[in-house]
Design a protein around this motif. Structure first.
Motif, PDB file in Angstrom:
ATOM      1  N   HIS A 153      67.237 140.502  90.084  1.00  0.00           N
ATOM      2  CA  HIS A 153      68.420 141.322  90.358  1.00  0.00           C
ATOM      3  C   HIS A 153      68.845 141.234  91.821  1.00  0.00           C
ATOM      4  CE1 HIS A 153      68.903 143.767  86.569  1.00  0.00           C
ATOM      5  NE2 HIS A 153      67.721 143.207  86.353  1.00  0.00           N
ATOM      6  N   ARG A 154      68.022 140.663  92.651  1.00  0.00           N
ATOM      7  CA  ARG A 154      68.323 140.536  94.081  1.00  0.00           C
ATOM      8  C   ARG A 154      69.010 139.193  94.347  1.00  0.00           C
ATOM      9  NH1 ARG A 154      63.314 138.836  93.086  1.00  0.00           N
ATOM     10  NH2 ARG A 154      62.585 136.901  94.091  1.00  0.00           N
ATOM     11  N   ARG A 155      69.579 139.055  95.515  1.00  0.00           N
ATOM     12  CA  ARG A 155      70.157 137.784  95.919  1.00  0.00           C
ATOM     13  C   ARG A 155      69.046 136.773  96.180  1.00  0.00           C
ATOM     14  NH1 ARG A 155      75.311 137.246  96.706  1.00  0.00           N
ATOM     15  NH2 ARG A 155      74.919 135.295  97.822  1.00  0.00           N
ATOM     16  N   THR A 156      69.238 135.549  95.720  1.00  0.00           N
ATOM     17  CA  THR A 156      68.274 134.469  95.895  1.00  0.00           C
ATOM     18  C   THR A 156      68.995 133.272  96.511  1.00  0.00           C
ATOM     19  OG1 THR A 156      68.678 133.479  93.731  1.00  0.00           O
ATOM     20  CG2 THR A 156      67.059 135.272  93.836  1.00  0.00           C
ATOM     21  N   TRP A 157      68.267 132.195  96.746  1.00  0.00           N
ATOM     22  CA  TRP A 157      68.889 131.009  97.340  1.00  0.00           C
ATOM     23  C   TRP A 157      69.899 130.360  96.404  1.00  0.00           C
ATOM     24  CZ3 TRP A 157      68.487 126.371  94.827  1.00  0.00           C
ATOM     25  CH2 TRP A 157      67.472 126.247  93.877  1.00  0.00           C
ATOM     26  N   TYR A 158      69.804 130.662  95.102  1.00  0.00           N
ATOM     27  CA  TYR A 158      70.723 130.041  94.153  1.00  0.00           C
ATOM     28  C   TYR A 158      71.792 130.994  93.638  1.00  0.00           C
ATOM     29  CZ  TYR A 158      67.371 132.220  90.914  1.00  0.00           C
ATOM     30  OH  TYR A 158      66.534 133.101  90.262  1.00  0.00           O
ATOM     31  N   THR A 159      71.816 132.233  94.136  1.00  0.00           N
ATOM     32  CA  THR A 159      72.781 133.211  93.632  1.00  0.00           C
ATOM     33  C   THR A 159      74.217 132.730  93.790  1.00  0.00           C
ATOM     34  OG1 THR A 159      71.291 135.065  94.089  1.00  0.00           O
ATOM     35  CG2 THR A 159      73.628 135.574  93.857  1.00  0.00           C
ATOM     36  N   SER A 160      74.541 132.184  94.956  1.00  0.00           N
ATOM     37  CA  SER A 160      75.921 131.748  95.202  1.00  0.00           C
ATOM     38  C   SER A 160      76.349 130.636  94.257  1.00  0.00           C
ATOM     39  CB  SER A 160      76.075 131.296  96.656  1.00  0.00           C
ATOM     40  OG  SER A 160      75.234 130.183  96.925  1.00  0.00           O
ATOM     41  N   LEU A 161      75.387 129.878  93.739  1.00  0.00           N
ATOM     42  CA  LEU A 161      75.719 128.798  92.821  1.00  0.00           C
ATOM     43  C   LEU A 161      76.194 129.330  91.474  1.00  0.00           C
ATOM     44  CD1 LEU A 161      72.743 126.345  93.509  1.00  0.00           C
ATOM     45  CD2 LEU A 161      75.001 126.396  94.586  1.00  0.00           C
ATOM     46  N   GLY A 162      75.899 130.590  91.178  1.00  0.00           N
ATOM     47  CA  GLY A 162      76.326 131.173  89.915  1.00  0.00           C
ATOM     48  C   GLY A 162      77.831 131.257  89.772  1.00  0.00           C
ATOM     49  N   ALA A 163      78.553 131.166  90.894  1.00  0.00           N
ATOM     50  CA  ALA A 163      80.014 131.187  90.832  1.00  0.00           C
ATOM     51  C   ALA A 163      80.584 129.865  90.357  1.00  0.00           C
ATOM     52  CB  ALA A 163      80.587 131.536  92.208  1.00  0.00           C
ATOM     53  N   GLY A 164      79.754 128.826  90.281  1.00  0.00           N
ATOM     54  CA  GLY A 164      80.247 127.501  89.921  1.00  0.00           C
ATOM     55  C   GLY A 164      79.824 127.015  88.561  1.00  0.00           C
ATOM     56  N   THR A 165      79.452 127.912  87.664  1.00  0.00           N
ATOM     57  CA  THR A 165      78.942 127.467  86.368  1.00  0.00           C
ATOM     58  C   THR A 165      80.008 126.792  85.507  1.00  0.00           C
ATOM     59  OG1 THR A 165      79.246 129.730  85.545  1.00  0.00           O
ATOM     60  CG2 THR A 165      77.035 129.101  86.271  1.00  0.00           C
ATOM     61  N   LEU A 166      81.253 127.248  85.581  1.00  0.00           N
ATOM     62  CA  LEU A 166      82.304 126.595  84.803  1.00  0.00           C
ATOM     63  C   LEU A 166      82.500 125.167  85.276  1.00  0.00           C
ATOM     64  CD1 LEU A 166      84.509 126.691  82.670  1.00  0.00           C
ATOM     65  CD2 LEU A 166      86.091 127.526  84.432  1.00  0.00           C
ATOM     66  N   CYS A 167      82.433 124.967  86.582  1.00  0.00           N
ATOM     67  CA  CYS A 167      82.574 123.630  87.148  1.00  0.00           C
ATOM     68  C   CYS A 167      81.460 122.718  86.625  1.00  0.00           C
ATOM     69  CB  CYS A 167      82.537 123.717  88.676  1.00  0.00           C
ATOM     70  SG  CYS A 167      83.034 122.211  89.528  1.00  0.00           S
ATOM     71  N   ALA A 168      80.231 123.199  86.674  1.00  0.00           N
ATOM     72  CA  ALA A 168      79.106 122.396  86.187  1.00  0.00           C
ATOM     73  C   ALA A 168      79.213 122.139  84.696  1.00  0.00           C
ATOM     74  CB  ALA A 168      77.786 123.100  86.511  1.00  0.00           C
ATOM     75  N   TYR A 169      79.641 123.144  83.949  1.00  0.00           N
ATOM     76  CA  TYR A 169      79.758 122.993  82.502  1.00  0.00           C
ATOM     77  C   TYR A 169      80.746 121.887  82.137  1.00  0.00           C
ATOM     78  CZ  TYR A 169      80.657 124.122  77.607  1.00  0.00           C
ATOM     79  OH  TYR A 169      80.815 124.043  76.244  1.00  0.00           O
ATOM     80  N   LEU A 170      81.906 121.893  82.777  1.00  0.00           N
ATOM     81  CA  LEU A 170      82.939 120.945  82.405  1.00  0.00           C
ATOM     82  C   LEU A 170      82.696 119.540  82.954  1.00  0.00           C
ATOM     83  CD1 LEU A 170      86.112 123.198  82.795  1.00  0.00           C
ATOM     84  CD2 LEU A 170      85.046 122.415  80.671  1.00  0.00           C
ATOM     85  N   GLY A 196      68.724 118.942  88.656  1.00  0.00           N
ATOM     86  CA  GLY A 196      69.391 118.542  89.888  1.00  0.00           C
ATOM     87  C   GLY A 196      70.891 118.415  89.717  1.00  0.00           C
ATOM     88  N   LEU A 197      71.324 117.856  88.588  1.00  0.00           N
ATOM     89  CA  LEU A 197      72.751 117.705  88.323  1.00  0.00           C
ATOM     90  C   LEU A 197      73.437 119.065  88.252  1.00  0.00           C
ATOM     91  CD1 LEU A 197      75.105 115.792  87.654  1.00  0.00           C
ATOM     92  CD2 LEU A 197      74.441 115.981  85.238  1.00  0.00           C
ATOM     93  N   ALA A 198      72.797 120.025  87.599  1.00  0.00           N
ATOM     94  CA  ALA A 198      73.379 121.366  87.503  1.00  0.00           C
ATOM     95  C   ALA A 198      73.534 122.000  88.877  1.00  0.00           C
ATOM     96  CB  ALA A 198      72.507 122.247  86.610  1.00  0.00           C
ATOM     97  N   LEU A 199      72.536 121.840  89.725  1.00  0.00           N
ATOM     98  CA  LEU A 199      72.595 122.435  91.064  1.00  0.00           C
ATOM     99  C   LEU A 199      73.684 121.781  91.916  1.00  0.00           C
ATOM    100  CD1 LEU A 199      68.786 122.857  91.849  1.00  0.00           C
ATOM    101  CD2 LEU A 199      70.392 124.579  90.996  1.00  0.00           C
ATOM    102  N   VAL A 200      73.817 120.465  91.803  1.00  0.00           N
ATOM    103  CA  VAL A 200      74.843 119.772  92.579  1.00  0.00           C
ATOM    104  C   VAL A 200      76.241 120.178  92.130  1.00  0.00           C
ATOM    105  CG1 VAL A 200      75.880 117.514  93.053  1.00  0.00           C
ATOM    106  CG2 VAL A 200      73.404 117.795  93.171  1.00  0.00           C
ATOM    107  N   LEU A 201      76.448 120.247  90.819  1.00  0.00           N
ATOM    108  CA  LEU A 201      77.787 120.531  90.301  1.00  0.00           C
ATOM    109  C   LEU A 201      78.202 121.986  90.471  1.00  0.00           C
ATOM    110  CD1 LEU A 201      77.833 118.372  87.036  1.00  0.00           C
ATOM    111  CD2 LEU A 201      78.742 117.817  89.305  1.00  0.00           C
ATOM    112  N   THR A 202      77.258 122.875  90.750  1.00  0.00           N
ATOM    113  CA  THR A 202      77.614 124.266  91.040  1.00  0.00           C
ATOM    114  C   THR A 202      77.748 124.528  92.534  1.00  0.00           C
ATOM    115  OG1 THR A 202      75.256 124.851  90.924  1.00  0.00           O
ATOM    116  CG2 THR A 202      76.578 125.242  88.946  1.00  0.00           C
ATOM    117  N   SER A 203      77.558 123.512  93.362  1.00  0.00           N
ATOM    118  CA  SER A 203      77.592 123.694  94.806  1.00  0.00           C
ATOM    119  C   SER A 203      79.019 123.961  95.291  1.00  0.00           C
ATOM    120  CB  SER A 203      77.025 122.464  95.516  1.00  0.00           C
ATOM    121  OG  SER A 203      77.829 121.328  95.256  1.00  0.00           O
ATOM    122  N   ALA A 204      79.118 124.581  96.443  1.00  0.00           N
ATOM    123  CA  ALA A 204      80.424 124.955  97.001  1.00  0.00           C
ATOM    124  C   ALA A 204      81.345 123.756  97.239  1.00  0.00           C
ATOM    125  CB  ALA A 204      80.220 125.752  98.287  1.00  0.00           C
TER     126      ALA A 204
END
Length: 368
Positions: A259-276, A311-319
């Protein structure tokens, strides 16, 4: 798959949901990367296990963040620019890309979603119907959603907008609509978090046992019972059983999400980008036979493919990736909409007898 409040008025992002979406997206990409390796018992079992809950989880979260959708002008604009436009762009892109790279010769039909784009078509339909479901009592809404899903499961309607999946996944969206913040808080109980570990372990064990005993299509929710060659009673029982499993596994997974902020929290805003986007990589690998070599079908190779998916998921959700694709993922398109101007209340001039002298209060009265 965004978290922004449906009415555009939400304050801040909740780290819990961003964490959950990012972790679930990692599972989605890894699961798609495993598709060429499903001849392995372990990979097939992991594939079934993930598909049993990762899309239901995304769909429930989407429903939860659609609670205030009432088709206001600004909401209608966001539905078109954030769902309909990406659907049109990527449905076209995937069709043309498949024709060029794999020689598929598919016709460009925007009414027949291909591969990943079905979710955007489904989300468009679900969100449009959100006011209807929210107008009902929760048990009526969920019950009716299940009734509609059973009709969809019994009858093949996949020719238009992949309605098999739209209807069969509908109950998860409606469940998300009726959830409240206090329901998510229940997952923070210590006993729930402790119980989540054996629940997930049991789910993985059952998936391993299921190899050769059931088809993974039951977790895909995209086939009618006739296509799966089962009778009506068996179909009803399987839908109810898989739905229960999906809800239990989703709850167990969410109970372990920080429930706390983590190093990957900000990447959660990019899930649609990674999905598509990840589908271009995964489908190219399958079409070109990149994973046909014997090494990829060994435990070491399967772990390497899993690492590739993560790794692909993390890259595609990056800012940087999100910023580059924002014009097609979140186009503004102000030129296409005529939204009502926001009316600001005019400052009223106070009556002389009620005017507050500048020396009498904390500052000069402004009449507002």
């Amino acid at each position: 798959m965004g978290q922004r409040s449906p009415d555009g008025q939400g304050a801040g992002r909740n780290p819990f949901f961003d964490n959950a979406k990012l972790l679930a997206m990692v599972l989605v990409v890894a699961g798609h990367a495993w598709q060429p390796l499903k001849d392995s018992h372990a990979v097939w079992s992991a594939y079934l296990f993930l598909y049993m809950f990762h899309m239901p989880l995304f769909i429930m979260i989407s429903g939860y963040f659609s609670r205030s959708f009432v088709l206001k002008p600004e909401q209608g604009k966001r539905l078109i620019t954030g769902v309909a436009v990406p659907y049109l762009v990527f449905e076209t892109a995937y069709t043309l890309y498949g024709n060029v790279v794999d020689g598929r010769h598919n016709d460009l039909s925007l009414l027949s979603p291909w591969y990943l784009t079905w979710f955007l078509a489904a989300l468009f339909v679900w969100r449009l119907t959100a006011p209807l479901w929210r107008a009902m009592r929760w048990w009526v809404a969920v019950g009716l959603a299940f009734a509609v899903a059973l009709v969809g499961a019994a009858t093949s309607v996949s020719g238009i907008l992949n309605l098999d999946r739209v209807l069969q996944f509908l109950p998860f969206f409606v469940i998300g609509l009726v959830l409240r913040p206090e329901h998510w808080e229940l997952l923070r109980a210590r006993w729930v978090r402790i119980a989540a570990v054996p629940v997930l372990a049991a789910g993985a064990a059952v998936a391993y046992w299921a190899k050769g005993r059931m088809t993974a299509q039951w977790a895909m929710h995209n086939h009618s019972w006739g296509e799966l060659h089962v009778s009506w009673p068996v179909g009803v029982a399987m839908v109810l059983a898989t739905t229960a499993c999906s809800l239990i596994l989703s709850a167990a997974f969410l109970a372990l999400v920080p429930h706390r902020r983590t190093w990957y929290t900000s990447l959660g805003a990019g899930t649609l980008c990674a999905y598509l986007l990840h589908g271009f990589f995964v489908r190219t690998a399958a079409w070109k036979g990149w994973f046909d070599a014997a090494f990829w079908h060994t435990p070491a190779g399967e772990l390497a493919v899993t690492a590739f998916g993560v790794g692909l998921a993390l890259v595609l959700t990056s800012a940087p990736v999100r910023r580059f694709f924002r014009p097609v993922m979140e186009p503004r398109m102000d030129w296409a909409f005529r939204l009502p101007a926001v009316r600001r209340p005019k400052a009223e001039k106070p009556a002389e007898e009620t005017r507050v002298p500048a020396t009498a209060g904390s500052g000069r009265a402004t009449g507002g």
